[in-house]
Design a protein around this motif. Structure first.
Motif, mmCIF file in Angstrom:
data_model
loop_
_atom_site.group_PDB
_atom_site.id
_atom_site.type_symbol
_atom_site.label_atom_id
_atom_site.label_comp_id
_atom_site.label_asym_id
_atom_site.label_seq_id
_atom_site.Cartn_x
_atom_site.Cartn_y
_atom_site.Cartn_z
ATOM 1 N N ILE A 80 -37.055 18.648 59.915
ATOM 2 C CA ILE A 80 -36.920 17.230 59.912
ATOM 3 C C ILE A 80 -37.498 16.505 58.633
ATOM 4 N N LEU A 81 -36.548 15.900 58.282
ATOM 5 C CA LEU A 81 -36.705 14.973 57.269
ATOM 6 C C LEU A 81 -36.688 13.251 57.709
ATOM 7 N N ASN A 82 -37.658 12.604 57.102
ATOM 8 C CA ASN A 82 -37.873 11.644 57.603
ATOM 9 C C ASN A 82 -37.803 10.109 56.548
ATOM 10 N N CYS A 83 -37.521 9.025 57.056
ATOM 11 C CA CYS A 83 -37.253 8.007 56.264
ATOM 12 C C CYS A 83 -37.651 6.796 57.236
ATOM 13 N N ASP A 84 -38.272 5.838 56.260
ATOM 14 C CA ASP A 84 -38.396 4.321 56.701
ATOM 15 C C ASP A 84 -38.077 3.273 55.894
ATOM 16 N N TYR A 85 -37.652 2.321 56.472
ATOM 17 C CA TYR A 85 -37.187 1.320 55.772
ATOM 18 C C TYR A 85 -37.810 -0.100 56.257
ATOM 19 N N THR A 86 -37.791 -1.133 55.312
ATOM 20 C CA THR A 86 -38.489 -2.273 55.722
ATOM 21 C C THR A 86 -37.676 -3.535 55.875
ATOM 22 N N ASN A 87 -36.337 -3.383 55.493
ATOM 23 C CA ASN A 87 -35.390 -4.422 55.507
ATOM 24 C C ASN A 87 -34.658 -4.483 56.777
ATOM 25 N N SER A 88 -34.960 -5.558 57.554
ATOM 26 C CA SER A 88 -34.296 -5.634 58.887
ATOM 27 C C SER A 88 -32.962 -5.706 58.992
ATOM 28 N N MET A 89 -32.228 -6.072 57.780
ATOM 29 C CA MET A 89 -30.975 -6.384 57.752
ATOM 30 C C MET A 89 -30.147 -5.195 57.453
ATOM 31 N N PHE A 90 -30.665 -4.137 57.282
ATOM 32 C CA PHE A 90 -29.682 -3.026 57.233
ATOM 33 C C PHE A 90 -29.376 -2.628 58.440
ATOM 34 N N ASP A 91 -28.033 -2.384 58.196
ATOM 35 C CA ASP A 91 -27.363 -2.087 59.437
ATOM 36 C C ASP A 91 -26.534 -0.767 59.536
ATOM 37 N N TYR A 92 -26.645 -0.137 58.294
ATOM 38 C CA TYR A 92 -25.737 1.222 58.311
ATOM 39 C C TYR A 92 -26.685 2.045 57.472
ATOM 40 N N PHE A 93 -26.813 3.485 57.811
ATOM 41 C CA PHE A 93 -27.550 4.478 57.105
ATOM 42 C C PHE A 93 -27.061 5.742 57.001
ATOM 43 N N LEU A 94 -26.985 6.265 55.704
ATOM 44 C CA LEU A 94 -26.642 7.438 55.519
ATOM 45 C C LEU A 94 -27.548 8.477 55.196
ATOM 46 N N TRP A 95 -26.974 10.020 54.961
ATOM 47 C CA TRP A 95 -27.968 10.708 54.307
ATOM 48 C C TRP A 95 -26.959 11.439 53.330
ATOM 49 N N TYR A 96 -27.799 11.846 52.260
ATOM 50 C CA TYR A 96 -26.928 12.718 51.282
ATOM 51 C C TYR A 96 -27.828 13.580 50.806
ATOM 52 N N LYS A 97 -26.978 14.805 50.551
ATOM 53 C CA LYS A 97 -27.692 15.956 50.043
ATOM 54 C C LYS A 97 -26.974 16.202 48.399
ATOM 55 N N LYS A 98 -28.285 16.478 47.651
ATOM 56 C CA LYS A 98 -27.927 16.900 46.109
ATOM 57 C C LYS A 98 -28.455 18.056 45.852
ATOM 58 N N TYR A 99 -27.458 18.920 45.327
ATOM 59 C CA TYR A 99 -27.828 20.153 44.480
ATOM 60 C C TYR A 99 -28.098 19.957 42.967
ATOM 61 N N PRO A 100 -28.957 20.706 42.420
ATOM 62 C CA PRO A 100 -29.026 20.670 40.880
ATOM 63 C C PRO A 100 -27.942 20.417 40.026
ATOM 64 N N ALA A 101 -27.649 19.646 39.259
ATOM 65 C CA ALA A 101 -26.496 19.582 38.277
ATOM 66 C C ALA A 101 -25.101 19.005 38.967
ATOM 67 N N GLU A 102 -25.339 18.359 40.163
ATOM 68 C CA GLU A 102 -24.298 17.832 40.838
ATOM 69 C C GLU A 102 -24.545 16.398 41.636
ATOM 70 N N GLY A 103 -23.530 15.510 41.788
ATOM 71 C CA GLY A 103 -23.963 14.467 42.310
ATOM 72 C C GLY A 103 -24.051 14.554 43.791
#
Lengths: 112, 114
Positions: free
Chosen positions: A20-43
């Motif tokens: 379980i990975l958690n994320c908090d945000y402060t800007n109430s204007m945000f309307d779209y959320f994404l998760w990205y995964k990153k391996y070393p030496a890659e985008g």
């Protein structure tokens, strides 16, 4: 000002268990959320997203939950696999702009 | 299609020198983004293009930085008079549409300013 926060820099989980990975945000204007995964030496690579009109989105082993009142989202990975070991970034965007605001990332390690 | 391509992968330069990075997006994508990532941080937005038009620039993008996308295909990011604080991973991404469409990132250019 850190508008997207990932307060856990690292997480260690046993293979087969839930991550379980958690994320908090402060800007109430945000309307779209994404998760990205990153391996070393890659985008970063896109994992899963959720619109603010939903509270849950599921894709295979990955589920994202959004709690707008708490300005909190979480990514659940079940069952966790060693190949899931990577850095996970939460990102958000507001409808009036086309840039993503990223959190600082959580390093997930899945051990056998 | 091989995805988003960035060149070079690594660049070491001396303070005060100019550097230029190139990004080739996925061919059918009309939006192209530049982000910068430093150690322990997430990617930070720098600028983005829709076709050849540069539509938004972050305040992080000082006057030493300039980005172009002359024909709406590849893009270049130039940093003039580099400083040690410019050392970072520079990431390029492309998408078919706005930011609620997923971005496809390249592997980045790691810049080290000595």
């Amino acid at each position: 000002d850190q508008q997207v926060k990932q307060n856990s820099p690292s997480l260690s989980v046993q293979e087969g268990r839930i991550s379980i990975l958690n994320c908090d945000y402060t800007n109430s204007m945000f309307d779209y959320f994404l998760w990205y995964k990153k391996y070393p030496a890659e985008g970063p690579t896109f994992l899963i997203s959720i619109s603010s009109i939903k509270d849950k989105n599921e894709d295979g082993r990955f589920t994202v939950f959004l709690n707008k009142s708490a300005k909190h989202l979480s990514l659940h990975i079940v069952p966790s696999q060693p190949g899931d070991s990577a850095v996970y970034f939460c990102a958000a965007s507001a409808g009036n702009t086309d840039k993503l605001i990223f959190g600082t990332g959580t390093r997930l390690q899945v051990f056998p | 299609d091989t995805g988003v391509s960035q060149d070079p992968r690594h660049k070491i330069t001396k303070r005060g020198q100019n550097v230029t990075f190139r990004c080739d997006p996925i061919s059918e994508h009309n939006r192209l983004y530049w982000y910068r990532q430093t150690l322990g941080q997430g990617p930070e937005f720098l600028t983005y293009f829709q076709n050849e038009a540069q539509l938004e620039k972050s305040r992080l993008l000082s006057d030493r930085f300039s980005a172009e996308r002359p024909k709406g295909s590849f893009s270049t990011l130039e940093i003039q008079r580099t400083e040690q604080g410019d050392s970072a991973m520079y990431l390029c991404a492309s998408s078919e549409g706005p930011s609620n469409e997923k971005l496809f990132f390249g592997s980045g250019t790691q810049l080290s300013v000595l």
